[in-house]
Structure formats: C-alpha cells, structure tokens
Design a protein around this motif. Structure first.
Motif, PDB file in Angstrom:
ATOM      1  N   UNK A 182      39.056  43.530  44.780  1.00  0.00           N
ATOM      2  CA  UNK A 182      38.339  44.615  45.459  1.00  0.00           C
ATOM      3  C   UNK A 182      39.222  45.370  46.370  1.00  0.00           C
ATOM      4  N   UNK A 183      40.245  44.898  47.162  1.00  0.00           N
ATOM      5  CA  UNK A 183      41.254  45.544  47.951  1.00  0.00           C
ATOM      6  C   UNK A 183      42.062  46.414  46.932  1.00  0.00           C
ATOM      7  N   UNK A 184      42.488  45.754  45.743  1.00  0.00           N
ATOM      8  CA  UNK A 184      43.271  46.468  44.960  1.00  0.00           C
ATOM      9  C   UNK A 184      42.770  47.719  44.338  1.00  0.00           C
ATOM     10  N   UNK A 185      41.182  47.537  44.081  1.00  0.00           N
ATOM     11  CA  UNK A 185      40.857  48.742  43.244  1.00  0.00           C
ATOM     12  C   UNK A 185      40.283  49.743  44.392  1.00  0.00           C
TER      13      UNK A 185
ATOM     14  N   UNK B 259      44.129  50.114  46.903  1.00  0.00           N
ATOM     15  CA  UNK B 259      44.943  50.605  46.136  1.00  0.00           C
ATOM     16  C   UNK B 259      44.623  52.039  45.394  1.00  0.00           C
ATOM     17  N   UNK B 260      43.561  52.182  45.064  1.00  0.00           N
ATOM     18  CA  UNK B 260      43.478  53.760  44.412  1.00  0.00           C
ATOM     19  C   UNK B 260      43.060  54.652  45.408  1.00  0.00           C
TER      20      UNK B 260
ATOM     21  N   UNK C  22      46.362  53.306  49.572  1.00  0.00           N
ATOM     22  CA  UNK C  22      47.263  53.922  48.474  1.00  0.00           C
ATOM     23  C   UNK C  22      48.294  53.348  47.587  1.00  0.00           C
ATOM     24  N   UNK C  23      48.802  53.981  46.597  1.00  0.00           N
ATOM     25  CA  UNK C  23      49.852  53.429  45.814  1.00  0.00           C
ATOM     26  C   UNK C  23      51.029  54.542  45.889  1.00  0.00           C
TER      27      UNK C  23
ATOM     28  N   UNK D  44      51.430  48.793  46.270  1.00  0.00           N
ATOM     29  CA  UNK D  44      49.832  49.055  46.348  1.00  0.00           C
ATOM     30  C   UNK D  44      49.454  48.708  47.816  1.00  0.00           C
ATOM     31  N   UNK D  45      48.713  49.368  48.418  1.00  0.00           N
ATOM     32  CA  UNK D  45      48.239  49.017  49.756  1.00  0.00           C
ATOM     33  C   UNK D  45      46.871  48.314  49.567  1.00  0.00           C
ATOM     34  N   UNK D  46      46.727  47.169  50.314  1.00  0.00           N
ATOM     35  CA  UNK D  46      45.746  46.315  50.300  1.00  0.00           C
ATOM     36  C   UNK D  46      45.055  46.012  51.625  1.00  0.00           C
TER      37      UNK D  46
ATOM     38  N   UNK E  82      35.592  45.191  39.703  1.00  0.00           N
ATOM     39  CA  UNK E  82      34.599  45.800  40.564  1.00  0.00           C
ATOM     40  C   UNK E  82      33.510  46.440  40.274  1.00  0.00           C
TER      41      UNK E  82
END
Lengths: 157, 157
Positions: A75-78, A81-82, B6-7, B113-115, B138
């Motif tokens: 969840x955190x990545x998607x 991250x996005x 963000x990435x 990648x931000x988490x 997700x």
DNA sequence: TGGGAGATCATGGGCGTCAATGGATTGGTG
DNA sequence: CACCAATCCATTGACGCCCATGATCTCCCA
C-alpha cells in the motif's frame, strides 16, 4: 465552502504550469495545505489530488496494517511511491510530472473535477467520455429501479 | 512536508556516490538525522532507509518480543546486524556498500521510493516490476476496503 | 439601469537560485 | 610513499519566484 465542487478546465502554459482553479485553492488554503498531494487514480486514467485531508485518509488506510506487513508495504509503495507533492507557486499553479501527464493522457488542457474532500484531474475529452458512460449507467440503473418500484401492473417477471 | 513521498531516480557517479533527492533530505533534516540509517528490506531485493523515525519503528518492533526470545534475536540480527549508518556528505550524497548494492542489484542508477516514514532504494527496473505487482494488489484491496468498514489490524509482523 | 473603477484571476515571460553531478584537493593512515 | 576517503569547488540545467498583461467579474454610484 470547504469542499471541492464543480468542474473547471484550465490550460497548461509553455512551461507546463496549470493554475489550480481559484475555488479549489481556497479549499486547499482552508485545509492548511502548502503543496498539492497528487497520485494516479486507482481505477481511472486520471489523477487524484488534495490537501491534508487526502493525506490523512491515505495515512489512516496504511496505518491499519502492521509495520513491515506485506500489505502495508505494498500500500505504501503504491500510494506514497506514486504520489507527488506538487509545489504550488505564488500564483497558485502547479507543474505535473511527465509520468502523471502520461497516466492521464494530459496534453495542454486539464479538467478539474471536485469530489468533495479531494478532486480529480482529467484530460478533458476523456472526462467527457467518462461522464457519458457514467450517466448512461445511471439511466439504466434508474430504469431498472423504476420498473420495479413504479410499475403498478407490470412488476418484473 | 514531513513524509517521504514520490519516486526519484538518481545516478551513481564514478566514485559510487549518489545524491539523496532533495525532498528526502529535507525530511531527514526535519527528523534530525545526521546519517542515513539503511538496511536490506526484509522481503524485497531493495534497501530500506530513513532517519530516527525508522530507528524508532525498528526499536518498537523488536521490543514487542521478550528479551532473549528467538524471534527477538532474529529480528535484531536482521534489522540491526545488517544495517549501515551511511555518512551523508556536504552535498547530500551517500556511498552504498558493495553488500547493499549486491542485495538490491544496483548498478549505476538507484530509484528512491517514498513510503511515508522511510524510503526504499531499488534498482530501477526491479522497482518497475514490483510497482506493477503492488498496484495490482492495491486495486484488489481497494474493493475489500470499500465494502468493509474496518481493515485488519493487530497481530505483529 | 448603465457605466466605470477596482479587484480577482488566468496566463505569459525573465531571471536568480538551487540541486545534481563531476572533478580536484587535502588529510589521514597503513 | 601510496592509497583511500572526505571535503571543497565548479558547471550546467531545471525550477521557483517575481513582475507584467489582459480579461472577466463585482460592486458602487450616478
């Protein structure tokens, strides 16, 4: 007004900047947002955006899962991250990333659609098609409902 | 902004240095971190990194298990033993160890990648694949979330 | 009710600053 | 003396900030 309502279509300038519609900026200001939190819509070729209320919603969602659990990290990545935290310039404009524009098919115009606590950005033509499809489904739904509830004689077989 | 969001994809120079993205550096600075705490991700070929919030989370996780229990010692080994405290140079760059690069398959580019409270470093192509999978998951979770009021919560790890 | 002044907003462009990156230099150490 | 590593410096390009311009809208007053 503390919710995002209505639809506005804005133009991107040569630098890729887009003005956030003034009414939406007012909501963001009341919300205490310094930047515009923005991520791809999960089910649509569009972008969801908002301020701290949207961020809080995302955070709550992730916080439901224990640290280091697989679901939480996915969840955190998607979601994080996005996401992009777009800086709002003194004139109330933001610059979308290439990734975001690609996801939504955005060229030189963006349609901002209020959804209450957040809003959505669409390529204008895609929004139009999406709305047409949505209203068509609603009509079908109403007909189905209507023929059940209203038909004094013709209850559905 | 107090979360990693963000990435960003950055390049390693000839000396193996890589710039931490400026927004992440800002979060680390607010967090009061002098160096970058970094360990291999438990379940992914990637590296988890962060400041004191990450350290706190690790500490809490380990503290849930009784002293000298096997689970505790294994966790401590995995999370502390394999950690590195990377020095941040005046320009905001770090140098990954060979072990870390090998674990994540990192060559000359790193995707950050931000988490939220931490971030993750990937070999860019691997991230792409992983992100596709996470997004799919997700979307599935989204339906479950939409229908149930409460998400799962509680049992550790 | 019509006109006009002021304000607000969308948009355009110029310029300074900072971030990312590369390379040089210096100091410590075996 | 040679090597490794950490700081310092330099370059380039993107991006944030400032100011300018129309165009529209609001509100006030004649």
């Amino acid at each position: 007004m503390d919710r995002f309502v209505s639809t506005y279509t804005m133009r991107l300038d040569a630098k890729g900047r887009v003005s956030i519609p003034a009414p939406f900026r007012a909501v963001l200001a009341k919300d205490g947002a310094e930047s515009l939190h923005c991520h791809p819509s999960l089910a649509e070729p569009a972008l969801d955006a908002g301020g701290s209320r949207l961020l809080g919603e995302i955070e709550d969602l992730i916080a439901r899962y224990p640290p280091y659990s697989e679901a939480r990290e996915q969840l955190a990545t998607a979601l994080y991250g996005t996401s992009e935290s777009l800086r709002i310039d003194p004139e109330g404009r933001v610059v979308l990333t290439e990734t975001q524009k690609a996801h939504a098919g955005i060229g030189d115009h963006v349609a901002f659609v209020g959804l209450g606590h957040k809003f959505r950005m669409w390529e204008p033509d895609r929004l139009k098609a999406h709305l047409a499809e949505a209203t068509r489904r609603v009509r079908e739904l109403r007909q189905a409902i209507g023929s059940q509830a209203e038909g004094p004689k013709g209850s559905p077989a």
